[in-house]
Design a protein around this motif. Structure first.
Motif, PDB file in Angstrom:
ATOM      1  N   VAL A 260      -4.125  -6.694  -2.186  1.00 19.50           N
ATOM      2  CA  VAL A 260      -3.938  -5.302  -2.279  1.00 19.50           C
ATOM      3  C   VAL A 260      -4.479  -4.654  -3.356  1.00 19.50           C
ATOM      4  O   VAL A 260      -5.451  -3.732  -3.256  1.00 19.50           O
ATOM      5  CB  VAL A 260      -2.600  -4.840  -1.811  1.00 19.50           C
ATOM      6  CG1 VAL A 260      -2.467  -3.066  -1.742  1.00 19.50           C
ATOM      7  CG2 VAL A 260      -2.036  -5.472  -0.378  1.00 19.50           C
TER       8      VAL A 260
ATOM      9  N   LYS B 131       2.232  -1.140 -10.223  1.00 22.33           N
ATOM     10  CA  LYS B 131       1.949  -2.258 -10.021  1.00 22.33           C
ATOM     11  C   LYS B 131       2.904  -3.521 -10.533  1.00 22.33           C
ATOM     12  O   LYS B 131       3.114  -4.459  -9.720  1.00 22.33           O
ATOM     13  CB  LYS B 131       0.709  -2.640 -10.697  1.00 22.33           C
ATOM     14  CG  LYS B 131      -0.243  -3.879  -9.978  1.00 22.33           C
ATOM     15  CD  LYS B 131      -1.386  -4.040 -11.146  1.00 22.33           C
ATOM     16  CE  LYS B 131      -1.591  -5.470 -11.410  1.00 22.33           C
ATOM     17  NZ  LYS B 131      -2.438  -5.768 -12.460  1.00 22.33           N
TER      18      LYS B 131
ATOM     19  N   GLU C 118      -8.140  -4.898  -3.441  1.00 28.55           N
ATOM     20  CA  GLU C 118      -8.857  -4.033  -2.416  1.00 28.55           C
ATOM     21  C   GLU C 118      -8.920  -2.510  -2.812  1.00 28.55           C
ATOM     22  O   GLU C 118      -9.914  -1.746  -2.790  1.00 28.55           O
ATOM     23  CB  GLU C 118      -8.139  -4.076  -1.381  1.00 28.55           C
ATOM     24  CG  GLU C 118      -8.376  -5.346  -0.267  1.00 28.55           C
ATOM     25  CD  GLU C 118      -7.010  -5.407   0.767  1.00 28.55           C
ATOM     26  OE1 GLU C 118      -6.516  -4.487   1.299  1.00 28.55           O
ATOM     27  OE2 GLU C 118      -7.118  -6.648   1.240  1.00 28.55           O
ATOM     28  N   LYS C 119      -7.839  -2.153  -3.720  1.00 26.19           N
ATOM     29  CA  LYS C 119      -7.574  -0.800  -4.380  1.00 26.19           C
ATOM     30  C   LYS C 119      -8.351  -0.739  -5.744  1.00 26.19           C
ATOM     31  O   LYS C 119      -8.255   0.564  -6.284  1.00 26.19           O
ATOM     32  CB  LYS C 119      -6.393  -0.271  -4.471  1.00 26.19           C
ATOM     33  CG  LYS C 119      -5.727  -0.245  -2.980  1.00 26.19           C
ATOM     34  CD  LYS C 119      -4.452   0.441  -2.851  1.00 26.19           C
ATOM     35  CE  LYS C 119      -4.297   1.733  -2.743  1.00 26.19           C
ATOM     36  NZ  LYS C 119      -3.339   2.254  -1.695  1.00 26.19           N
TER      37      LYS C 119
ATOM     38  N   ASN D 253       0.690  -1.194   0.005  1.00 25.64           N
ATOM     39  CA  ASN D 253       0.109   0.143  -0.095  1.00 25.64           C
ATOM     40  C   ASN D 253       0.881   1.207  -0.025  1.00 25.64           C
ATOM     41  O   ASN D 253       0.595   2.048  -0.801  1.00 25.64           O
ATOM     42  CB  ASN D 253      -0.878  -0.041   1.262  1.00 25.64           C
ATOM     43  CG  ASN D 253      -2.465  -0.037   1.097  1.00 25.64           C
ATOM     44  OD1 ASN D 253      -2.840   0.572   0.138  1.00 25.64           O
ATOM     45  ND2 ASN D 253      -2.869  -1.200   1.460  1.00 25.64           N
TER      46      ASN D 253
ATOM     47  N   ASN E 186       1.159   4.326  -2.864  1.00 20.71           N
ATOM     48  CA  ASN E 186       0.889   5.778  -2.515  1.00 20.71           C
ATOM     49  C   ASN E 186       2.306   6.450  -2.728  1.00 20.71           C
ATOM     50  O   ASN E 186       2.075   7.804  -3.383  1.00 20.71           O
ATOM     51  CB  ASN E 186       0.761   6.091  -0.989  1.00 20.71           C
ATOM     52  CG  ASN E 186      -0.451   5.123  -0.349  1.00 20.71           C
ATOM     53  OD1 ASN E 186      -1.304   4.771  -1.341  1.00 20.71           O
ATOM     54  ND2 ASN E 186      -0.587   5.163   0.907  1.00 20.71           N
TER      55      ASN E 186
END
Lengths: 121, 121, 121, 121, 121, 121
Positions: free
Chosen positions: E114, E85, E117-118, E76, E80
């Protein structure tokens, strides 16, 4: 063998007996090893005070990083032998220095789960 | 910073000061981290008795397996804090259960080297 | 690539194909690496008998301690290659000596889960 | 195979060729694996900038704790790809947080040895 | 302390604040250590570019093998700070060489969780 | 105890007796543990063929990464039990997949040293 089983129950209580019986159904040879070597030969209070023994064990299992079920079982044992909640947490805080924060944090969370199960938060 | 340096010297004696000075020539930022975090924040006797602290540390460094220089330094510190030779060996014997015989045996040999250097065999 | 895919399916059956297809959706580059290096170059029966190969792999993954999904996949492969249930358990019992009881016990429990899934308890 | 050997020499210079030749005398199968998998498939600059690649590798080998020869070889490679001395030390200082001080300190000392060999202290 | 808390929130967002508050309820001493040492002293952008810092951390936590929650938190953080990816996956693919396929595969699966989720798959 | 000592000498020859005697001078309790648990209880050929046992042990000790003296001792034992030089190398080559290249390479170099000492290169 007998002394080992007594130690297993003295140290881990009913959960200790359950571990032994479950393991004995899967592998009697592994169950016997566990009782004869760690719980008979090694857990001998004439060689080391139980509080110090659990202190070394908690440091080591925390440092391994991967053994959360065994860590929780020894947090329980440490409480049974009279280690304070704050002392157990301090062991794991120190491990941030020796094994790094991921291992230390996961041990702190495991301790919190044990404390909650025992209602000592 | 000051309290950390005092602790480093109190715990590891002249060898502690040498480690600090050598590290400070290589990386002042690493030397400062070592003094401020482990030796100031963590090594605080109001949170844990020094003998218990060294007991947890010896268990953990033994379990890591790869950190013989740090293990020897903490065997020295443990002796300075009053752990007996037999207690230190017992910690490593117990580690045969948690981290396996290779880690335990290499720690026993490291302890023997420290005992010989200090003439306490 | 082709021989690697054949090996993957020969060794892990339908579960092997599923792993490949899932991984190929996430990262074709990782899926290709897995097929070309371990499953083509390494899994070559002219260099080592498959039962001995799985024996070494089970010892190693057990010693790592953290890789339960891969351990279960190789317990399955070992059964496919003709290792007996008791031999697989014996490998993990031995690991109590080399990697410690936490790693050994968690491997024994993982084996038990695989045995139950396959109905061979 | 050819591209892998080129990469090995581009990244590690004469020392890289020596490693390959020594390994090839011991185990041609291992030498071929090293050249074809890490040095051909993995070390492909179209997937990752070499400085970032060496940054991840230095973090990982430091965290393993036991691989000082490989760590020194990658400290050399990192310098060849333009990482600064201070950046390499900073990677290891950070590792005190993730893998603990023993791993971080031993990496800092290994870096110092490489810097001295290259006369960049 | 203040700068550490700012960094924690800048790097991990709301999840960072939640970690701090949860930890502060369990052990204020551990929460303070986390904020003052890693998030204040170590996470200092004047010493290392945040993208490179997260690259080293992802390599190291992947190599530890056992720290999936911390790995997901740093995946994560890496997103940020602008890591792509594909770059994150490439770090883990490389780790198959340094820490082995089990550690690498489990990190790839954690990354995929992750990403899902995003919503960036 | 007697059977354990016999096994120790059968498996490791004169070097095995030397290890026992040296350890017995340092810590009779550790020497007794080594003989009674690994060399008596675990090294029991009715549970596992010695060649397969050494195969699992070589995989595991290679994966630990830090136990080169024990690895060399078991490379010797494996040769005594009839494992071929090429089979031992193949075990370590496979470990590049499970534990990574640094652990695998250091094991290959350790094997080469043992082969040279025994004149079987």
């Amino acid at each position: 063998m007998e002394k080992g089983l007594e130690n297993l129950i003295r140290i881990n209580g009913k959960a200790g007996r359950d571990v032994y019986e479950q393991l004995n159904r899967i592998s009697p040879r592994m169950a016997r090893a566990l009782v004869e070597y760690p719980f008979n030969y090694i857990y001998d209070d004439s060689y080391m005070d139980p509080k110090m023994r659990e202190t070394a064990i908690l440091g080591a299992i925390c440092a391994l990083g991967y053994a959360i079920p065994q860590l929780k079982s020894h947090i329980n044992a440490a409480l049974n032998f009279g280690l304070e909640k704050e002392e157990i947490l301090e062991i794991f805080i120190m491990m941030s220095v020796y094994a790094g924060y991921p291992a230390a944090l996961n041990a702190v969370y495991a301790a919190q789960e044990v404390f909650e199960e025992k209602g000592i938060v």
